[in-house]
Design a protein around this motif. Structure first.
Motif, PDB file in Angstrom:
ATOM      1  N   PRO A  40       0.815  -1.231   0.000  1.00 38.08           N
ATOM      2  CA  PRO A  40       0.000   0.000   0.000  1.00 38.08           C
ATOM      3  C   PRO A  40       0.842   1.272   0.000  1.00 38.08           C
ATOM      4  CG  PRO A  40      -0.916  -1.596   1.527  1.00 38.08           C
ATOM      5  CD  PRO A  40       0.390  -2.176   1.054  1.00 38.08           C
ATOM      6  N   GLY A  41       0.534   2.185  -0.920  1.00 36.53           N
ATOM      7  CA  GLY A  41       1.200   3.476  -0.983  1.00 36.53           C
ATOM      8  C   GLY A  41       2.603   3.451  -1.543  1.00 36.53           C
ATOM      9  N   LYS A  42       3.038   2.315  -2.065  1.00 32.70           N
ATOM     10  CA  LYS A  42       4.405   2.194  -2.586  1.00 32.70           C
ATOM     11  C   LYS A  42       4.389   1.822  -4.061  1.00 32.70           C
ATOM     12  CE  LYS A  42       6.484   1.097   1.843  1.00 32.70           C
ATOM     13  NZ  LYS A  42       7.448   0.248   2.579  1.00 32.70           N
ATOM     14  N   GLY A  43       5.571   1.942  -4.695  1.00 36.35           N
ATOM     15  CA  GLY A  43       5.680   1.566  -6.087  1.00 36.35           C
ATOM     16  C   GLY A  43       5.745   0.064  -6.254  1.00 36.35           C
ATOM     17  N   PRO A  44       5.360  -0.445  -7.436  1.00 33.04           N
ATOM     18  CA  PRO A  44       5.429  -1.886  -7.688  1.00 33.04           C
ATOM     19  C   PRO A  44       6.864  -2.408  -7.613  1.00 33.04           C
ATOM     20  CG  PRO A  44       4.023  -0.798  -9.300  1.00 33.04           C
ATOM     21  CD  PRO A  44       4.724   0.276  -8.551  1.00 33.04           C
ATOM     22  N   GLU A  45       7.011  -3.600  -7.027  1.00 32.95           N
ATOM     23  CA  GLU A  45       8.313  -4.258  -6.909  1.00 32.95           C
ATOM     24  C   GLU A  45       8.368  -5.407  -7.906  1.00 32.95           C
ATOM     25  OE1 GLU A  45       8.945  -5.912  -3.043  1.00 32.95           O
ATOM     26  OE2 GLU A  45      10.563  -7.211  -3.712  1.00 32.95           O
ATOM     27  N   PHE A  46       9.379  -5.400  -8.759  1.00 30.72           N
ATOM     28  CA  PHE A  46       9.503  -6.418  -9.802  1.00 30.72           C
ATOM     29  C   PHE A  46       9.708  -7.812  -9.207  1.00 30.72           C
ATOM     30  CE2 PHE A  46      10.555  -8.369 -13.702  1.00 30.72           C
ATOM     31  CZ  PHE A  46      11.667  -9.157 -13.487  1.00 30.72           C
ATOM     32  N   LEU A  47       8.962  -8.796  -9.748  1.00 30.03           N
ATOM     33  CA  LEU A  47       9.114 -10.179  -9.324  1.00 30.03           C
ATOM     34  C   LEU A  47       9.690 -11.055 -10.447  1.00 30.03           C
ATOM     35  CD1 LEU A  47       5.735 -10.736  -7.422  1.00 30.03           C
ATOM     36  CD2 LEU A  47       8.013 -10.427  -6.406  1.00 30.03           C
ATOM     37  N   PHE A  48       8.955 -11.139 -11.571  1.00 31.70           N
ATOM     38  CA  PHE A  48       9.333 -12.062 -12.646  1.00 31.70           C
ATOM     39  C   PHE A  48       9.057 -11.463 -14.019  1.00 31.70           C
ATOM     40  CE2 PHE A  48       9.769 -15.502  -9.754  1.00 31.70           C
ATOM     41  CZ  PHE A  48       8.654 -15.538  -8.924  1.00 31.70           C
ATOM     42  N   THR A  49       9.828 -11.947 -15.012  1.00 30.31           N
ATOM     43  CA  THR A  49       9.496 -11.755 -16.421  1.00 30.31           C
ATOM     44  C   THR A  49       9.370 -13.129 -17.062  1.00 30.31           C
ATOM     45  OG1 THR A  49      10.935  -9.805 -16.478  1.00 30.31           O
ATOM     46  CG2 THR A  49      10.106 -10.640 -18.573  1.00 30.31           C
ATOM     47  N   LEU A  50       8.308 -13.315 -17.846  1.00 31.33           N
ATOM     48  CA  LEU A  50       8.107 -14.538 -18.621  1.00 31.33           C
ATOM     49  C   LEU A  50       8.023 -14.147 -20.086  1.00 31.33           C
ATOM     50  CD1 LEU A  50       5.364 -16.068 -16.319  1.00 31.33           C
ATOM     51  CD2 LEU A  50       7.736 -16.830 -16.456  1.00 31.33           C
ATOM     52  N   TYR A  51       8.673 -14.923 -20.966  1.00 33.56           N
ATOM     53  CA  TYR A  51       8.777 -14.501 -22.361  1.00 33.56           C
ATOM     54  C   TYR A  51       7.964 -15.365 -23.322  1.00 33.56           C
ATOM     55  CZ  TYR A  51      12.583 -11.511 -20.825  1.00 33.56           C
ATOM     56  OH  TYR A  51      13.333 -10.555 -20.190  1.00 33.56           O
ATOM     57  N   SER A  52       7.765 -16.655 -22.981  1.00 33.31           N
ATOM     58  CA  SER A  52       7.059 -17.507 -23.931  1.00 33.31           C
ATOM     59  C   SER A  52       6.349 -18.635 -23.192  1.00 33.31           C
ATOM     60  CB  SER A  52       8.035 -18.073 -24.958  1.00 33.31           C
ATOM     61  OG  SER A  52       9.041 -18.819 -24.323  1.00 33.31           O
ATOM     62  N   ALA A  53       5.336 -19.197 -23.859  1.00 32.06           N
ATOM     63  CA  ALA A  53       4.526 -20.266 -23.280  1.00 32.06           C
ATOM     64  C   ALA A  53       5.401 -21.423 -22.820  1.00 32.06           C
ATOM     65  CB  ALA A  53       3.497 -20.736 -24.292  1.00 32.06           C
ATOM     66  N   GLY A  54       5.098 -21.926 -21.629  1.00 30.52           N
ATOM     67  CA  GLY A  54       5.835 -23.052 -21.080  1.00 30.52           C
ATOM     68  C   GLY A  54       6.940 -22.649 -20.114  1.00 30.52           C
ATOM     69  N   GLU A  55       7.263 -21.377 -20.097  1.00 31.12           N
ATOM     70  CA  GLU A  55       8.335 -20.901 -19.231  1.00 31.12           C
ATOM     71  C   GLU A  55       7.852 -20.845 -17.780  1.00 31.12           C
ATOM     72  OE1 GLU A  55       9.838 -17.164 -20.467  1.00 31.12           O
ATOM     73  OE2 GLU A  55      11.599 -17.226 -19.148  1.00 31.12           O
ATOM     74  N   GLU A  56       8.753 -21.090 -16.832  1.00 29.87           N
ATOM     75  CA  GLU A  56       8.458 -21.012 -15.418  1.00 29.87           C
ATOM     76  C   GLU A  56       9.592 -20.274 -14.712  1.00 29.87           C
ATOM     77  OE1 GLU A  56       6.083 -25.307 -15.012  1.00 29.87           O
ATOM     78  OE2 GLU A  56       7.911 -24.943 -13.857  1.00 29.87           O
ATOM     79  N   LYS A  57       9.223 -19.498 -13.690  1.00 31.75           N
ATOM     80  CA  LYS A  57      10.224 -18.815 -12.869  1.00 31.75           C
ATOM     81  C   LYS A  57       9.819 -19.002 -11.414  1.00 31.75           C
ATOM     82  CE  LYS A  57      12.758 -16.527 -16.021  1.00 31.75           C
ATOM     83  NZ  LYS A  57      12.524 -15.116 -16.401  1.00 31.75           N
ATOM     84  N   GLU A  58      10.798 -19.123 -10.517  1.00 32.81           N
ATOM     85  CA  GLU A  58      10.530 -19.315  -9.096  1.00 32.81           C
ATOM     86  C   GLU A  58      11.351 -18.362  -8.253  1.00 32.81           C
ATOM     87  OE1 GLU A  58      10.571 -24.046  -9.159  1.00 32.81           O
ATOM     88  OE2 GLU A  58       9.958 -23.274  -7.204  1.00 32.81           O
ATOM     89  N   LYS A  59      10.735 -17.972  -7.123  1.00 29.46           N
ATOM     90  CA  LYS A  59      11.436 -17.131  -6.161  1.00 29.46           C
ATOM     91  C   LYS A  59      10.791 -17.365  -4.812  1.00 29.46           C
ATOM     92  CE  LYS A  59      12.452 -12.279  -5.129  1.00 29.46           C
ATOM     93  NZ  LYS A  59      12.261 -10.879  -5.589  1.00 29.46           N
ATOM     94  N   GLU A  60      11.532 -18.017  -3.935  1.00 32.77           N
ATOM     95  CA  GLU A  60      11.042 -18.331  -2.590  1.00 32.77           C
ATOM     96  C   GLU A  60       9.708 -19.084  -2.695  1.00 32.77           C
ATOM     97  OE1 GLU A  60      13.287 -14.629  -0.331  1.00 32.77           O
ATOM     98  OE2 GLU A  60      11.105 -14.720  -0.312  1.00 32.77           O
ATOM     99  N   ARG A  61       8.624 -18.528  -2.170  1.00 33.93           N
ATOM    100  CA  ARG A  61       7.338 -19.240  -2.148  1.00 33.93           C
ATOM    101  C   ARG A  61       6.511 -18.975  -3.400  1.00 33.93           C
ATOM    102  NH1 ARG A  61       8.622 -17.250   2.603  1.00 33.93           N
ATOM    103  NH2 ARG A  61       7.519 -15.272   2.263  1.00 33.93           N
ATOM    104  N   LEU A  62       7.043 -18.224  -4.345  1.00 31.84           N
ATOM    105  CA  LEU A  62       6.315 -17.845  -5.559  1.00 31.84           C
ATOM    106  C   LEU A  62       6.839 -18.576  -6.784  1.00 31.84           C
ATOM    107  CD1 LEU A  62       6.190 -13.960  -5.058  1.00 31.84           C
ATOM    108  CD2 LEU A  62       4.426 -15.637  -4.477  1.00 31.84           C
ATOM    109  N   LYS A  63       5.896 -18.973  -7.647  1.00 33.38           N
ATOM    110  CA  LYS A  63       6.252 -19.588  -8.918  1.00 33.38           C
ATOM    111  C   LYS A  63       5.314 -19.052  -9.978  1.00 33.38           C
ATOM    112  CE  LYS A  63       6.531 -24.110 -11.211  1.00 33.38           C
ATOM    113  NZ  LYS A  63       6.378 -25.574 -10.989  1.00 33.38           N
ATOM    114  N   ALA A  64       5.876 -18.537 -11.074  1.00 36.27           N
ATOM    115  CA  ALA A  64       5.079 -17.990 -12.164  1.00 36.27           C
ATOM    116  C   ALA A  64       5.179 -18.901 -13.379  1.00 36.27           C
ATOM    117  CB  ALA A  64       5.555 -16.592 -12.523  1.00 36.27           C
TER     118      ALA A  64
END
Lengths: 110, 115
Positions: A40-64
């Motif tokens: 709240p009240g802050k700027g967005p913090e970057f998590l992941f970039t995905l470029y194409s179907a089938g791609e996966e990225k993970e960071k701690e408890r998050l997976k995109a």
């Protein structure tokens, strides 16, 4: 016109209860799909970039993950500090502009 | 390294006034974009500048203008303020020119309130 729809609008989970956030998109040639976290009240913090179907990225408890029409942000065993609004955005080829969804407001209850 | 910085943090103006918001990108980043975020919505694209040239413009009236300086910092100007201009104004910087280094990193924003 590029479009991003996020669901649900809000999600309340108990600590440790895993779930997924959805981002449906249409874009004229995907350059990248981005996930951000915003407190709240802050700027967005970057998590992941995905470029194409089938791609996966993970960071701690998050997976995109991503398909040709949607992306999911999976949250495993969340903690109260994971409470935030999660934003999805797409960027079309030849363009720097990000088109954002309205976000999913996630609340983790201790 | 410092992230994207914005000033001021908060600003209160009255209708009809003019405002200037400032942004310094991450060192080495040459592209700056501006977004408007109304409460409860996602950010909306206003402008993108690269090497001091406007590269993109969103669907905002001519009351909104911006520029980029030789050191890659940027200013956003809004004239003839309306109540509906009240929002969080976000600046983002990125590396231009690389298809796989196109993440945009956001500053903390400037909260503008128009009374």
């Amino acid at each position: 016109e590029d479009q991003v729809t996020q669901s649900p609008e809000a999600l309340r989970l108990q600590e440790g209860e895993s779930s997924s956030l959805n981002c449906s998109y249409t874009v004229s040639g995907l350059r990248g799909l981005f996930w951000y976290r915003q407190d709240p009240g802050k700027g967005p913090e970057f998590l992941f970039t995905l470029y194409s179907a089938g791609e996966e990225k993970e960071k701690e408890r998050l997976k995109a993950t991503i398909t040709k029409k949607e992306s999911f942000l999976h949250i495993t065993a969340p903690k109260p500090e994971d409470s935030a609004t999660y934003l999805c955005a797409v960027q079309a080829r030849g363009n720097e502009k990000l088109t954002f969804g309205t976000g999913t407001r996630l609340t983790i209850i201790p | 390294d410092a992230g994207v910085t914005q000033s001021p943090t908060h600003l209160i103006k009255t209708r009809g006034q003019q405002v200037t918001l400032r942004c310094s990108p991450i060192s080495g980043h040459k592209s700056v974009s501006w977004y408007q975020q109304v409460l409860g919505q996602g950010p909306q694209f206003i402008f993108q500048y690269y090497e001091k040239e406007e590269r993109g413009r969103g669907n905002f009236p001519d009351r909104f203008s911006a520029r980029q300086f030789p050191n890659y910092s940027s200013e956003l100007n809004v004239n003839a303020l309306l109540l509906g201009d009240s929002a969080l104004y976000l600046c983002a910087s990125s590396l231009e020119g690389s298809p796989f280094r196109n993440e945009q990193f956001f500053g903390p924003g400037t909260r503008l309130t128009v009374l």
